[in-house]
Design a protein around this motif. Sequence first.
Motif, PDB file in Angstrom:
ATOM      1  N   VAL A 112       0.846  -1.187   0.000  1.00  0.00           N
ATOM      2  CA  VAL A 112       0.000   0.000   0.000  1.00  0.00           C
ATOM      3  C   VAL A 112       0.882   1.237   0.000  1.00  0.00           C
ATOM      4  CG1 VAL A 112      -1.899   1.210   1.132  1.00  0.00           C
ATOM      5  CG2 VAL A 112      -1.698  -1.282   1.360  1.00  0.00           C
ATOM      6  N   VAL A 113       0.614   2.160  -0.905  1.00  0.00           N
ATOM      7  CA  VAL A 113       1.397   3.389  -1.005  1.00  0.00           C
ATOM      8  C   VAL A 113       0.559   4.563  -0.525  1.00  0.00           C
ATOM      9  CG1 VAL A 113       0.716   3.796  -3.427  1.00  0.00           C
ATOM     10  CG2 VAL A 113       2.829   4.798  -2.535  1.00  0.00           C
ATOM     11  N   PHE A 114       1.210   5.523   0.114  1.00  0.00           N
ATOM     12  CA  PHE A 114       0.534   6.756   0.524  1.00  0.00           C
ATOM     13  C   PHE A 114       1.458   7.940   0.248  1.00  0.00           C
ATOM     14  CE2 PHE A 114       2.761   5.182   4.289  1.00  0.00           C
ATOM     15  CZ  PHE A 114       3.393   6.320   4.788  1.00  0.00           C
ATOM     16  N   PRO A 115       0.927   9.138   0.028  1.00  0.00           N
ATOM     17  CA  PRO A 115       1.754  10.302  -0.252  1.00  0.00           C
ATOM     18  C   PRO A 115       2.189  10.997   1.038  1.00  0.00           C
ATOM     19  CG  PRO A 115      -0.546  10.863  -0.521  1.00  0.00           C
ATOM     20  CD  PRO A 115      -0.506   9.409  -0.165  1.00  0.00           C
ATOM     21  N   GLY A 116       3.376  11.610   1.000  1.00  0.00           N
ATOM     22  CA  GLY A 116       3.853  12.367   2.148  1.00  0.00           C
ATOM     23  C   GLY A 116       5.123  11.774   2.710  1.00  0.00           C
ATOM     24  N   ARG A 143       0.711  12.167  -7.523  1.00  0.00           N
ATOM     25  CA  ARG A 143       0.977  11.584  -8.844  1.00  0.00           C
ATOM     26  C   ARG A 143       1.852  10.344  -8.731  1.00  0.00           C
ATOM     27  NH1 ARG A 143       0.861  12.652 -14.138  1.00  0.00           N
ATOM     28  NH2 ARG A 143      -0.218  14.633 -13.764  1.00  0.00           N
ATOM     29  N   GLU A 144       2.890  10.409  -7.907  1.00  0.00           N
ATOM     30  CA  GLU A 144       3.772   9.252  -7.748  1.00  0.00           C
ATOM     31  C   GLU A 144       3.010   8.065  -7.160  1.00  0.00           C
ATOM     32  OE1 GLU A 144       8.245  10.856  -6.949  1.00  0.00           O
ATOM     33  OE2 GLU A 144       6.747  11.407  -5.448  1.00  0.00           O
ATOM     34  N   ALA A 145       2.056   8.346  -6.278  1.00  0.00           N
ATOM     35  CA  ALA A 145       1.233   7.265  -5.723  1.00  0.00           C
ATOM     36  C   ALA A 145       0.375   6.624  -6.808  1.00  0.00           C
ATOM     37  CB  ALA A 145       0.354   7.798  -4.590  1.00  0.00           C
ATOM     38  N   MET A 146      -0.232   7.442  -7.669  1.00  0.00           N
ATOM     39  CA  MET A 146      -1.040   6.907  -8.763  1.00  0.00           C
ATOM     40  C   MET A 146      -0.178   6.129  -9.752  1.00  0.00           C
ATOM     41  SD  MET A 146      -4.261   7.666  -8.288  1.00  0.00           S
ATOM     42  CE  MET A 146      -5.305   8.051  -9.695  1.00  0.00           C
ATOM     43  N   GLY A 152       2.254  -1.139 -10.996  1.00  0.00           N
ATOM     44  CA  GLY A 152       2.214  -2.398 -10.261  1.00  0.00           C
ATOM     45  C   GLY A 152       3.172  -2.507  -9.100  1.00  0.00           C
ATOM     46  N   SER A 153       3.886  -1.434  -8.753  1.00  0.00           N
ATOM     47  CA  SER A 153       4.781  -1.511  -7.596  1.00  0.00           C
ATOM     48  C   SER A 153       4.004  -1.435  -6.286  1.00  0.00           C
ATOM     49  CB  SER A 153       5.828  -0.393  -7.645  1.00  0.00           C
ATOM     50  OG  SER A 153       5.219   0.880  -7.649  1.00  0.00           O
ATOM     51  N   ALA A 154       2.730  -1.045  -6.363  1.00  0.00           N
ATOM     52  CA  ALA A 154       1.829  -1.074  -5.215  1.00  0.00           C
ATOM     53  C   ALA A 154       0.491  -1.634  -5.664  1.00  0.00           C
ATOM     54  CB  ALA A 154       1.651   0.315  -4.618  1.00  0.00           C
TER      55      ALA A 154
END
Length: 376
Positions: A112-116, A143-146, A152-154
Amino acid sequence: MSTLEELREQMDEVDDQIAKLYRERMHLCDEIGAYKVRSGVKVLDRQREREKLQHVTGQMEDEFCKKGVRELFEQLMSMGRKLQYQRLVEAGALGRLPFIGVDSLDAEGARVVFPGTEGAYSQAATEHYFGKNCNSFYVKTFREAMEAIEEGSADFAVLPIENSTAGAVDEMYDLLVEFENYIVGETVIPIQNTLSALPGTKFDEIERVYSKGVALMQASRFLEEHGDWQQISVANTAIAAKKVRDEQDKSQAAVCSAYAAEVHGLEVLADNINDESGNCTRFIVVTNQKIFLKDASKISLCVEHSHESGSLYHMLSHFIYNDLNMTKIESRPIEGRNWEYRFFIDIEGNLADAAVKNAIRGLREEARSLRILGNY
């Protein structure tokens, strides 16, 4: 001269005739719909409708009646189309809805990826939704999260979409259009900011306060009480906390969550400093799979329609006719078309519901474009 009661009686007679003719018209629309089901003819025939409107308005002498009869027949034709869409749905002609219903999200072992950064509200939202032991990592931007989801890295991303005080996160709506990712869940996190600093810091030592611009605004009354503090905007509240920790300068403080203060080893000097105590942020859970939970109850759509009078009204009428409750609408400008907008709409419902299928079928035929952003 006729009395008011006599005039009303005459109007009642005319209304009864109109109601009878309406029933006859809808019966004919139903038969036409059955023919279209058998023959595969599209429901909406724009040329036929234009000719009809030109014909009926041509029978009126003054502009008031021309405008009124045009609006009346636009509604009559709209109701006829909705009946025909219903017949198409009942016949199984649903159009392309390639979303797969699932009993639960396959979150075990998912990344799971999150921004910040560590301690961000988006990390708190991630742990609230997926659990504290979830396999998560952070990137700098939305944008990097999307992009992490798309490549597919997350498997999932947790992203802010709306704040109860500051309103919609416009960038997220634009990214939902740009990327082929889909909303599968949401969670709401209370935004309870603190003033935090290095352990042992006194109020009279503070000279500069760092935080996200919105967070500084949300705590404006508290900060104004200390007018000698310089307020400096950074990317987010957790980065502010990290900066104070890394620079080990007691003249610095951060407006951040108690969660971020704990993660970065800061001391909370003042708690719940927001101007409004009920402030919260809604986060969406996004994936690149076209799936939805079978018990999902909210649908997010993106609709573009022709730039002409009444077009948005006609789009929204599909929800009214199908008894669907619209809970939110936002607009964003369309790139390259000045003063034209796409609309982001949330409605209550599930993609398996007949009423939802009927409304989406109508929108698909009549809108310039329609995207289902998710059912969650």
